[in-house]
Enzyme design. Structure first.
Site, PDB file in Angstrom:
ATOM      1  NE  ARG A 236      -4.219  -1.631   0.317  1.00  0.00           N
ATOM      2  CZ  ARG A 236      -4.368  -2.684  -0.484  1.00  0.00           C
ATOM      3  NH1 ARG A 236      -3.473  -2.934  -1.430  1.00  0.00           N
ATOM      4  NH2 ARG A 236      -5.409  -3.480  -0.360  1.00  0.00           N
ATOM      5  CD  GLU A 265      -3.117   3.540  -5.045  1.00  0.00           C
ATOM      6  OE1 GLU A 265      -4.130   2.878  -5.325  1.00  0.00           O
ATOM      7  OE2 GLU A 265      -2.101   3.045  -4.546  1.00  0.00           O
ATOM      8  CG  HIS A 284      -3.653  -0.467  -6.637  1.00  0.00           C
ATOM      9  ND1 HIS A 284      -3.878   0.175  -5.436  1.00  0.00           N
ATOM     10  CD2 HIS A 284      -3.663  -1.786  -6.352  1.00  0.00           C
ATOM     11  CE1 HIS A 284      -4.028  -0.720  -4.477  1.00  0.00           C
ATOM     12  NE2 HIS A 284      -3.902  -1.933  -5.010  1.00  0.00           N
TER      13      HIS A 284
HETATM   14  P1  NAP Z   1      -0.220 -11.983   4.375  1.00  0.00           P
HETATM   15  O1  NAP Z   1      -0.199 -13.393   3.906  1.00  0.00           O
HETATM   16  O2  NAP Z   1      -0.959 -11.648   5.627  1.00  0.00           O
HETATM   17  O3  NAP Z   1       1.288 -11.478   4.469  1.00  0.00           O
HETATM   18  C1  NAP Z   1       1.670 -10.323   5.138  1.00  0.00           C
HETATM   19  C2  NAP Z   1       3.023 -10.562   5.763  1.00  0.00           C
HETATM   20  O4  NAP Z   1       3.447  -9.366   6.413  1.00  0.00           O
HETATM   21  C3  NAP Z   1       3.009 -11.658   6.813  1.00  0.00           C
HETATM   22  O5  NAP Z   1       4.074 -12.524   6.563  1.00  0.00           O
HETATM   23  C4  NAP Z   1       3.226 -10.929   8.133  1.00  0.00           C
HETATM   24  O6  NAP Z   1       4.019 -11.752   8.998  1.00  0.00           O
HETATM   25  C5  NAP Z   1       3.948  -9.690   7.706  1.00  0.00           C
HETATM   26  N1  NAP Z   1       3.638  -8.569   8.618  1.00  0.00           N
HETATM   27  C6  NAP Z   1       2.458  -8.143   9.041  1.00  0.00           C
HETATM   28  N2  NAP Z   1       2.579  -7.095   9.866  1.00  0.00           N
HETATM   29  C7  NAP Z   1       3.849  -6.869   9.953  1.00  0.00           C
HETATM   30  C8  NAP Z   1       4.585  -5.923  10.649  1.00  0.00           C
HETATM   31  N3  NAP Z   1       3.997  -5.023  11.464  1.00  0.00           N
HETATM   32  N4  NAP Z   1       5.915  -5.953  10.525  1.00  0.00           N
HETATM   33  C9  NAP Z   1       6.491  -6.877   9.722  1.00  0.00           C
HETATM   34  N5  NAP Z   1       5.828  -7.816   9.040  1.00  0.00           N
HETATM   35  C10 NAP Z   1       4.522  -7.805   9.157  1.00  0.00           C
HETATM   36  O7  NAP Z   1      -0.868 -11.041   3.255  1.00  0.00           O
HETATM   37  P2  NAP Z   1      -0.770 -11.179   1.666  1.00  0.00           P
HETATM   38  O8  NAP Z   1      -1.925 -11.938   1.151  1.00  0.00           O
HETATM   39  O9  NAP Z   1       0.599 -11.613   1.289  1.00  0.00           O
HETATM   40  O10 NAP Z   1      -0.990  -9.631   1.275  1.00  0.00           O
HETATM   41  C11 NAP Z   1      -0.095  -8.650   1.766  1.00  0.00           C
HETATM   42  C12 NAP Z   1      -0.552  -7.249   1.400  1.00  0.00           C
HETATM   43  O11 NAP Z   1      -0.342  -7.006   0.019  1.00  0.00           O
HETATM   44  C13 NAP Z   1      -2.042  -6.972   1.593  1.00  0.00           C
HETATM   45  O12 NAP Z   1      -2.342  -6.616   2.924  1.00  0.00           O
HETATM   46  C14 NAP Z   1      -2.304  -5.825   0.636  1.00  0.00           C
HETATM   47  O13 NAP Z   1      -2.197  -4.578   1.283  1.00  0.00           O
HETATM   48  C15 NAP Z   1      -1.188  -5.954  -0.394  1.00  0.00           C
HETATM   49  N6  NAP Z   1      -1.729  -6.296  -1.726  1.00  0.00           N
HETATM   50  C16 NAP Z   1      -1.563  -5.394  -2.743  1.00  0.00           C
HETATM   51  C17 NAP Z   1      -2.048  -5.710  -3.999  1.00  0.00           C
HETATM   52  C18 NAP Z   1      -1.880  -4.743  -5.147  1.00  0.00           C
HETATM   53  O14 NAP Z   1      -2.766  -4.656  -5.981  1.00  0.00           O
HETATM   54  N7  NAP Z   1      -0.771  -4.058  -5.252  1.00  0.00           N
HETATM   55  C19 NAP Z   1      -2.698  -6.916  -4.240  1.00  0.00           C
HETATM   56  C20 NAP Z   1      -2.848  -7.794  -3.182  1.00  0.00           C
HETATM   57  C21 NAP Z   1      -2.365  -7.469  -1.926  1.00  0.00           C
HETATM   58  P3  NAP Z   1       3.907 -11.638  10.592  1.00  0.00           P
HETATM   59  O15 NAP Z   1       2.459 -11.668  10.914  1.00  0.00           O
HETATM   60  O16 NAP Z   1       4.682 -12.777  11.090  1.00  0.00           O
HETATM   61  O17 NAP Z   1       4.537 -10.322  10.911  1.00  0.00           O
END
Ligand code: NAP
Length: 324
Positions: A236, A265, A284
């Site tokens: 984000r 955005e 995006h």
């Molecule tokens: P996910 O499986 O929940 O992965 C997020 C990772 O971040 C987890 O490994 C988590 O590990 C880590 N994390 C969370 N909070 C943290 C913190 N405070 N410090 C360090 N690490 C942290 O989620 P995902 O499905 O991969 O998606 C991730 C993000 O990508 C979404 O939330 C979204 O905002 C973004 N996204 C963007 C697009 C786009 O169009 N560009 C598309 C899809 C998703 P721990 O809990 O162990 O910390």
């Protein structure tokens, strides 16, 4: 029949599926004047499905029937989750179905920035290719380099797989807890953010946006990166201090940036980011393929139908509301 608000256009078959189970009120939220109509519709609804609209607590005042919100996204930073839980409103999201296409977007940003794909393709189109190119047009290697993933979860894991198995890269990551599977399968090594920034050739952000990750990368973190490093952000916009990033790119503190997300955005056409040759900016598009967007809409619709039937057990963001 229970009534729901659809605040994003849905594919015909997904809309038809919802209409088999629920009365659907469609609201176009693309223009500002429809905000009041949307809020009014929520007051009269049992659920809602959509994306890309911030839903704050003031919009839910008086929405006493509302039992479930279904976002067509994996990220849920458009919601105040604690407030929804207090109100007993279930929030569902769409993990997994978008993981691979978003990882493809991340990798296309890595390749495009390192090999200057967009800049050089524009150069060819402008008719500048008059003789064979020299070092002025060379890029840098991707294969064999070190990739630092800040937030190695589902999408980060799919990026790590591409990097380790496809591009022979070393993978470093930061997470609050270890990702055992990525360590065993892709040789990913968990390090402190300071080490990741100091040694990575590509720093890739894939954390959710939360108060802790807001401006996680600012001026000090950019200074801690290698001068030759490239920052990739498809998480984000607000995980990066965009003003500090612009300064760092203009000053040559880092080599370049590949960005799918921005502080505001759509990105303003006069953003200094768009004047920089070492920036690849995308609108995006993380999950934006026909197949994936359809799967996301379908998943969100199924989530909503099941949530309102009281049978949803997966894809629930605030599990505390289950069983209430
Ligand atoms: P996910 O499986 O929940 O992965 C997020 C990772 O971040 C987890 O490994 C988590 O590990 C880590 N994390 C969370 N909070 C943290 C913190 N405070 N410090 C360090 N690490 C942290 O989620 P995902 O499905 O991969 O998606 C991730 C993000 O990508 C979404 O939330 C979204 O905002 C973004 N996204 C963007 C697009 C786009 O169009 N560009 C598309 C899809 C998703 P721990 O809990 O162990 O910390």
């Amino acid at each position: 029949m229970k009534k729901i608000v659809a605040y994003k256009p849905l594919p015909d078959d997904v809309l038809a599926y919802l209409q088999e189970h629920l009365e659907v009120v469609q609201i176009d939220t693309s223009s500002r004047d429809t905000h009041d109509a949307f809020v009014a519709a929520l007051r009269d609804a049992d659920g809602a499905i959509g994306a890309s609209v911030k839903i704050d607590s003031s919009m839910l005042e008086g929405a006493t029937r509302l039992k479930a919100l279904s976002t067509i996204s994996v990220g849920f930073d458009n919601f105040d989750v604690a407030d929804l839980t207090r109100r007993g409103i279930l929030l569902a999201n769409t993990p997994d179905v978008l993981t691979e296409s978003t990882a493809d977007t991340v990798f296309s940003l890595i390749l495009a920035t390192a090999r200057r794909v967009v800049e050089l393709a524009d150069w060819v189109k402008a008719g500048h290719w008059q003789r064979s190119i020299g070092p002025d047009h060379f890029g840098v290697d991707v294969q064999g380099k070190t990739l630092g993933i800040v937030g190695l979860g589902r999408i980060g894991g799919a990026v790590a797989r591409r990097a380790a198995l496809g591009f022979n890269m070393q993978v470093l990551y930061t997470n609050r807890s270890a990702n055992q599977a990525a360590e065993e399968t892709y040789g990913a090594r968990r390090v402190e953010l300071s080490e990741l920034l100091a040694v990575s050739d590509f720093v890739c952000l894939q954390v959710p946006l939360t108060p802790e990750t807001h401006h996680l990368i600012g001026a000090a973190q950019l200074r801690a990166m290698k001068k030759s490093a490239i920052l990739i952000n498809a998480s984000r916009g607000a995980t990066v201090d965009e003003a500090a990033l612009i300064d760092a790119l203009q000053a040559g503190t880092i080599h370049g940036a590949g960005l799918d997300v921005f502080a505001h955005e759509p990105l303003a056409a006069d953003s200094p980011l768009l004047k920089l040759n070492n920036v690849v900016a995308l609108p995006h598009i993380g999950s934006a393929t026909h197949e994936t967007r359809h799967a996301m809409a379908r998943c969100a619709a199924e989530n909503l139908v099941a949530a309102l039937a009281g049978t949803l057990t997966r894809n629930v963001v605030n599990r505390d509301v289950l069983g209430r």
